[in-house]
Motif scaffolding. Sequence first.
Motif, PDB file in Angstrom:
ATOM      1  N   MET A  63       0.829  -1.195   0.000  1.00 38.88           N
ATOM      2  CA  MET A  63       0.000   0.000   0.000  1.00 38.88           C
ATOM      3  C   MET A  63       0.870   1.254   0.000  1.00 38.88           C
ATOM      4  SD  MET A  63      -2.928  -1.166   2.757  1.00 38.88           S
ATOM      5  CE  MET A  63      -3.893   0.320   2.452  1.00 38.88           C
ATOM      6  N   SER A  64       0.398   2.305  -0.643  1.00 35.75           N
ATOM      7  CA  SER A  64       1.160   3.535  -0.745  1.00 35.75           C
ATOM      8  C   SER A  64       1.135   4.298   0.573  1.00 35.75           C
ATOM      9  CB  SER A  64       0.593   4.415  -1.858  1.00 35.75           C
ATOM     10  OG  SER A  64      -0.766   4.727  -1.596  1.00 35.75           O
ATOM     11  N   GLU A  65       2.127   5.182   0.735  1.00 42.40           N
ATOM     12  CA  GLU A  65       2.211   5.970   1.948  1.00 42.40           C
ATOM     13  C   GLU A  65       1.137   7.053   1.980  1.00 42.40           C
ATOM     14  OE1 GLU A  65       6.155   7.557   2.243  1.00 42.40           O
ATOM     15  OE2 GLU A  65       6.808   5.907   3.536  1.00 42.40           O
ATOM     16  N   ILE A  66       0.749   7.448   3.186  1.00 41.51           N
ATOM     17  CA  ILE A  66      -0.216   8.523   3.383  1.00 41.51           C
ATOM     18  C   ILE A  66       0.543   9.761   3.824  1.00 41.51           C
ATOM     19  CG2 ILE A  66      -2.245   9.280   4.664  1.00 41.51           C
ATOM     20  CD1 ILE A  66      -2.957   6.343   5.095  1.00 41.51           C
ATOM     21  N   ASP A  67       0.414  10.840   3.056  1.00 38.64           N
ATOM     22  CA  ASP A  67       1.046  12.108   3.432  1.00 38.64           C
ATOM     23  C   ASP A  67       0.220  12.781   4.525  1.00 38.64           C
ATOM     24  OD1 ASP A  67       3.105  11.833   1.576  1.00 38.64           O
ATOM     25  OD2 ASP A  67       1.903  12.737  -0.022  1.00 38.64           O
ATOM     26  N   VAL A  68       0.878  13.136   5.620  1.00 41.52           N
ATOM     27  CA  VAL A  68       0.179  13.700   6.779  1.00 41.52           C
ATOM     28  C   VAL A  68       0.877  14.966   7.247  1.00 41.52           C
ATOM     29  CG1 VAL A  68      -0.549  13.309   9.174  1.00 41.52           C
ATOM     30  CG2 VAL A  68      -0.601  11.424   7.530  1.00 41.52           C
ATOM     31  N   ILE A  69       0.085  15.988   7.532  1.00 42.92           N
ATOM     32  CA  ILE A  69       0.560  17.188   8.223  1.00 42.92           C
ATOM     33  C   ILE A  69      -0.044  17.168   9.615  1.00 42.92           C
ATOM     34  CG2 ILE A  69       0.512  19.712   8.294  1.00 42.92           C
ATOM     35  CD1 ILE A  69       0.341  19.699   5.252  1.00 42.92           C
ATOM     36  N   VAL A  70       0.793  17.262  10.632  1.00 44.07           N
ATOM     37  CA  VAL A  70       0.325  17.252  12.019  1.00 44.07           C
ATOM     38  C   VAL A  70       0.252  18.691  12.522  1.00 44.07           C
ATOM     39  CG1 VAL A  70       0.677  16.332  14.331  1.00 44.07           C
ATOM     40  CG2 VAL A  70       1.475  15.030  12.346  1.00 44.07           C
ATOM     41  N   ASP A  71      -0.935  19.122  12.882  1.00 42.22           N
ATOM     42  CA  ASP A  71      -1.143  20.464  13.437  1.00 42.22           C
ATOM     43  C   ASP A  71      -1.420  20.287  14.931  1.00 42.22           C
ATOM     44  OD1 ASP A  71      -1.424  23.341  12.860  1.00 42.22           O
ATOM     45  OD2 ASP A  71      -3.460  23.041  13.610  1.00 42.22           O
ATOM     46  N   THR A  72      -0.531  20.767  15.777  1.00 42.78           N
ATOM     47  CA  THR A  72      -0.599  20.384  17.182  1.00 42.78           C
ATOM     48  C   THR A  72      -0.168  21.521  18.101  1.00 42.78           C
ATOM     49  OG1 THR A  72       0.193  18.723  18.783  1.00 42.78           O
ATOM     50  CG2 THR A  72       1.731  19.418  17.073  1.00 42.78           C
ATOM     51  N   ASP A  73      -0.434  21.354  19.406  1.00 47.52           N
ATOM     52  CA  ASP A  73      -0.081  22.353  20.420  1.00 47.52           C
ATOM     53  C   ASP A  73       0.507  21.674  21.664  1.00 47.52           C
ATOM     54  OD1 ASP A  73      -2.543  21.152  20.911  1.00 47.52           O
ATOM     55  OD2 ASP A  73      -3.330  22.856  22.015  1.00 47.52           O
ATOM     56  N   PRO A  74       1.667  21.024  21.534  1.00 49.80           N
ATOM     57  CA  PRO A  74       2.247  20.280  22.661  1.00 49.80           C
ATOM     58  C   PRO A  74       2.690  21.209  23.783  1.00 49.80           C
ATOM     59  CG  PRO A  74       3.836  20.432  20.884  1.00 49.80           C
ATOM     60  CD  PRO A  74       2.561  21.020  20.361  1.00 49.80           C
ATOM     61  N   SER A  75       2.531  20.755  25.028  1.00 46.86           N
ATOM     62  CA  SER A  75       2.918  21.611  26.160  1.00 46.86           C
ATOM     63  C   SER A  75       3.381  20.807  27.365  1.00 46.86           C
ATOM     64  CB  SER A  75       1.733  22.500  26.577  1.00 46.86           C
ATOM     65  OG  SER A  75       0.682  21.711  27.130  1.00 46.86           O
ATOM     66  N   GLY A  76       3.741  19.540  27.155  1.00 49.53           N
ATOM     67  CA  GLY A  76       4.155  18.710  28.280  1.00 49.53           C
ATOM     68  C   GLY A  76       5.408  19.204  28.967  1.00 49.53           C
ATOM     69  N   MET A  77       6.234  19.985  28.260  1.00 43.92           N
ATOM     70  CA  MET A  77       7.474  20.500  28.853  1.00 43.92           C
ATOM     71  C   MET A  77       7.429  22.012  29.036  1.00 43.92           C
ATOM     72  SD  MET A  77      10.344  18.150  26.906  1.00 43.92           S
ATOM     73  CE  MET A  77       9.549  18.202  25.285  1.00 43.92           C
ATOM     74  N   ALA A 119       3.430   8.742  19.224  1.00 42.25           N
ATOM     75  CA  ALA A 119       2.721   7.553  18.743  1.00 42.25           C
ATOM     76  C   ALA A 119       2.624   7.519  17.222  1.00 42.25           C
ATOM     77  CB  ALA A 119       1.323   7.491  19.359  1.00 42.25           C
ATOM     78  N   LEU A 120       2.676   8.686  16.585  1.00 39.75           N
ATOM     79  CA  LEU A 120       2.546   8.742  15.127  1.00 39.75           C
ATOM     80  C   LEU A 120       3.884   8.588  14.415  1.00 39.75           C
ATOM     81  CD1 LEU A 120       0.634   9.246  12.714  1.00 39.75           C
ATOM     82  CD2 LEU A 120       1.135  11.682  12.960  1.00 39.75           C
ATOM     83  N   ILE A 121       4.948   9.070  15.038  1.00 39.04           N
ATOM     84  CA  ILE A 121       6.271   9.055  14.389  1.00 39.04           C
ATOM     85  C   ILE A 121       6.717   7.614  14.126  1.00 39.04           C
ATOM     86  CG2 ILE A 121       8.722   9.547  14.771  1.00 39.04           C
ATOM     87  CD1 ILE A 121       7.853  12.088  16.223  1.00 39.04           C
ATOM     88  N   GLY A 122       7.166   7.371  12.939  1.00 35.09           N
ATOM     89  CA  GLY A 122       7.682   6.053  12.596  1.00 35.09           C
ATOM     90  C   GLY A 122       6.632   5.027  12.245  1.00 35.09           C
ATOM     91  N   ALA A 123       5.360   5.425  12.217  1.00 36.25           N
ATOM     92  CA  ALA A 123       4.307   4.468  11.869  1.00 36.25           C
ATOM     93  C   ALA A 123       4.440   4.051  10.410  1.00 36.25           C
ATOM     94  CB  ALA A 123       2.929   5.087  12.115  1.00 36.25           C
ATOM     95  N   GLU A 124       4.127   2.814  10.135  1.00 39.39           N
ATOM     96  CA  GLU A 124       4.196   2.311   8.770  1.00 39.39           C
ATOM     97  C   GLU A 124       3.183   3.027   7.882  1.00 39.39           C
ATOM     98  OE1 GLU A 124       3.649  -1.855   8.795  1.00 39.39           O
ATOM     99  OE2 GLU A 124       5.469  -2.291   9.941  1.00 39.39           O
ATOM    100  N   ILE A 128       3.006   5.941   6.942  1.00 44.16           N
ATOM    101  CA  ILE A 128       2.746   7.344   7.277  1.00 44.16           C
ATOM    102  C   ILE A 128       3.970   8.177   6.940  1.00 44.16           C
ATOM    103  CG2 ILE A 128       2.227   8.984   9.107  1.00 44.16           C
ATOM    104  CD1 ILE A 128      -0.131   7.239   8.362  1.00 44.16           C
ATOM    105  N   ASN A 129       3.784   9.165   6.074  1.00 39.26           N
ATOM    106  CA  ASN A 129       4.841  10.093   5.707  1.00 39.26           C
ATOM    107  C   ASN A 129       4.491  11.460   6.290  1.00 39.26           C
ATOM    108  OD1 ASN A 129       7.005  11.422   4.461  1.00 39.26           O
ATOM    109  ND2 ASN A 129       5.792  11.852   2.624  1.00 39.26           N
ATOM    110  N   ILE A 130       5.144  11.825   7.395  1.00 36.18           N
ATOM    111  CA  ILE A 130       4.862  13.111   8.028  1.00 36.18           C
ATOM    112  C   ILE A 130       5.567  14.215   7.239  1.00 36.18           C
ATOM    113  CG2 ILE A 130       5.020  14.474  10.143  1.00 36.18           C
ATOM    114  CD1 ILE A 130       5.031  11.938  11.743  1.00 36.18           C
ATOM    115  N   LEU A 131       4.786  15.004   6.528  1.00 35.26           N
ATOM    116  CA  LEU A 131       5.345  16.082   5.714  1.00 35.26           C
ATOM    117  C   LEU A 131       5.930  17.190   6.580  1.00 35.26           C
ATOM    118  CD1 LEU A 131       2.447  16.361   3.103  1.00 35.26           C
ATOM    119  CD2 LEU A 131       4.647  15.200   2.795  1.00 35.26           C
ATOM    120  N   GLY A 132       5.285  17.458   7.699  1.00 35.66           N
ATOM    121  CA  GLY A 132       5.736  18.515   8.592  1.00 35.66           C
ATOM    122  C   GLY A 132       4.816  18.613   9.784  1.00 35.66           C
TER     123      GLY A 132
END
Length: 386
Positions: A1-15, A30-35, A37-41
């Motif tokens: 199966m082909s890769e899915i291009d994904v843009i993650v729009d987020t507001d992390p604040s754990g640190m 949890a998303l990084i490195g998933a099969e 899944i191509n995280i564009l940015g």
Amino acid sequence: MSEIDVIVDTDPSGMVHGGLDSDDDVALLALIGAERINILGVTIAYGNAPQHAAHANADRLLASLSAHRHTRPRLFTGAQWRDPLGADSDAARFIRAAPRGAIVLCLGPPVNVAAALWHDPTLADRLGGVILLGGDWSDRRLHIDLNFLSFGAATQVVLRANVPKIVVPIQTCLQVRTDHATCRSVRQCAPKDSFVADYVCAMFDRSVVRLRVVDRMFVGDGYDDVRAPSADDNFVAWDIFAVLALLDRQRVFGRERLASVRVSDSGMSTELRHIELLDEPTSGAWTRDTALQYGVTNHSHVALVPDRVRADEFEAMLVERLCAIHLHTDVSTMPLIPSSQAYYMVGGLLAIVLTGALAALLPLVWLYTCCRRRRRRKSSKTKKTQ
């Protein structure tokens, strides 16, 4: 199966000092490195923390990824708090340049996605879909969904766009308890030289939003049998549900429904009207072709809503994803990122909530005043008659 291009729009604040929650941090891992899944940015929005602090949080987290195991996504600065609707930014421009079929995973207030659509309405035709974490299916007057509440007008722009949408409401997230047993499971399966378990456990400890006071939620039609866990030691995995909805809905969710989703200008009220109940999750990604099978030709204000969670599968998949992450640095022990503006943001959100409560009480005050005046008039007429 082909890769899915994904843009993650987020507001992390754990640190971040004064950050509201740490679910974005764990969700991003949890998303990084998933099969497939191509995280564009990764685009940064304000929400759990001011935009600059959330950006520093994401930069520190991504810098801790082992370069030989993971490809570090690029970061883009998004809208600032109190920016007007449609305010342009690096994040909005990056989303507008997304390749055809890309999916935007929106884990925070959808201000950057809204700005991209505001400047280029044809973007809706090019995007493969938008996944939103937010919305409240209940009929309560006050809501705890801060993503839609932060900027109701921006949420309206995204919901109105003719693009396939998945909306994960807060009632879906409240069905599963995630606690330190997850940390122990990650510690057992993670690489010995990885600090991912230390980081996840620290994020659980820093989570501000707990289910301690939520013993049972009365959440309206279709959710009458939902029980939110009551425990002092738990973590609300809000954004992680949206990530797993992207990765494998069929595994994690037991039921979905089509719904009409609308939000008020203030974001104080979300309306999710039932259209059709789907007993089994749809197969594959929620695309325009898949939606056509259910008679959906216009995606404006229409969304697929996962509303039943398979708790065991959710826990197992979350642990699997986190165990695949290798962090070469224990960033959880670093000093918190300073952010005095976080307190002003919290104060602003509280002001919005209190304003809504006051608006709800005004009609009652007016009615009470009218009743008292009427009683006084009747009493004065009775005295004159006597």
